[in-house]
Enzyme design. Sequence first.
Site, PDB file in Angstrom:
ATOM      1  N   HIS A  95       0.901  -1.153   0.000  1.00  0.00           N
ATOM      2  CA  HIS A  95       0.000   0.000   0.000  1.00  0.00           C
ATOM      3  C   HIS A  95       0.938   1.200   0.000  1.00  0.00           C
ATOM      4  O   HIS A  95       1.853   1.273   0.837  1.00  0.00           O
ATOM      5  CB  HIS A  95      -0.859  -0.013   1.280  1.00  0.00           C
ATOM      6  CG  HIS A  95      -1.887   1.075   1.351  1.00  0.00           C
ATOM      7  ND1 HIS A  95      -3.231   0.808   1.529  1.00  0.00           N
ATOM      8  CD2 HIS A  95      -1.792   2.429   1.299  1.00  0.00           C
ATOM      9  CE1 HIS A  95      -3.906   1.944   1.577  1.00  0.00           C
ATOM     10  NE2 HIS A  95      -3.054   2.950   1.448  1.00  0.00           N
ATOM     11  N   LEU A  96       0.740   2.103  -0.925  1.00  0.00           N
ATOM     12  CA  LEU A  96       1.606   3.275  -1.026  1.00  0.00           C
ATOM     13  C   LEU A  96       1.798   3.922   0.343  1.00  0.00           C
ATOM     14  O   LEU A  96       0.824   4.141   1.068  1.00  0.00           O
ATOM     15  CB  LEU A  96       0.984   4.285  -1.998  1.00  0.00           C
ATOM     16  CG  LEU A  96       1.719   5.619  -2.167  1.00  0.00           C
ATOM     17  CD1 LEU A  96       3.085   5.409  -2.792  1.00  0.00           C
ATOM     18  CD2 LEU A  96       0.889   6.568  -3.001  1.00  0.00           C
ATOM     19  N   HIS A  97       3.043   4.174   0.706  1.00  0.00           N
ATOM     20  CA  HIS A  97       3.320   4.856   1.968  1.00  0.00           C
ATOM     21  C   HIS A  97       4.646   5.595   1.882  1.00  0.00           C
ATOM     22  O   HIS A  97       5.566   5.171   1.191  1.00  0.00           O
ATOM     23  CB  HIS A  97       3.302   3.904   3.162  1.00  0.00           C
ATOM     24  CG  HIS A  97       4.246   2.744   3.077  1.00  0.00           C
ATOM     25  ND1 HIS A  97       4.004   1.637   2.290  1.00  0.00           N
ATOM     26  CD2 HIS A  97       5.416   2.508   3.709  1.00  0.00           C
ATOM     27  CE1 HIS A  97       4.984   0.771   2.435  1.00  0.00           C
ATOM     28  NE2 HIS A  97       5.871   1.282   3.294  1.00  0.00           N
ATOM     29  N   THR A  98       4.701   6.708   2.587  1.00  0.00           N
ATOM     30  CA  THR A  98       5.893   7.539   2.628  1.00  0.00           C
ATOM     31  C   THR A  98       6.425   7.545   4.052  1.00  0.00           C
ATOM     32  O   THR A  98       5.674   7.791   4.994  1.00  0.00           O
ATOM     33  CB  THR A  98       5.558   8.982   2.173  1.00  0.00           C
ATOM     34  OG1 THR A  98       4.942   8.919   0.885  1.00  0.00           O
ATOM     35  CG2 THR A  98       6.812   9.828   2.096  1.00  0.00           C
TER      36      THR A  98
END
Length: 137
Positions: A95-98
């Site tokens: 899941h896209l995460h920064t």
Amino acid sequence: MADCVFCGIVAGDLPAFRVTDEPDGVAFLDTRPVFPGHVLVVPRPHLVTLGDLPAAALPGYFALVQRVALAVESGLGAGGTFVAMNNKVSQSVPHLHTHVVPRTRGDGLRGFFWPRRRYADDAEATDHAARITAALA
């Protein structure tokens, strides 16, 4: 997505130490931080990579990342932050995460976590730059 840990956190079904919950995303503490105060910022919808984030969502999402980075600095008295994102490779949760990691001088974090090399010559560097430039078109 039902089996996604971050979707569960966004939905409130799984516990997390939330920093903020906003329309553009949710920020919470990483459970295995590089340093205390290491925050993950995720978009609300289930997206796997940066390429999946709609262009219209970029300004809101990255404004949130920016605000979290500034808050990590001021809130923790950090000297700065390390902001990073993995896409596919080394992405432990799909899941896209920064990552927003607080930094201080002498904290022991050295550069990137993988070996680095130099280009063999200017021609190799030019070739790589040209191939990336062409792919942007």
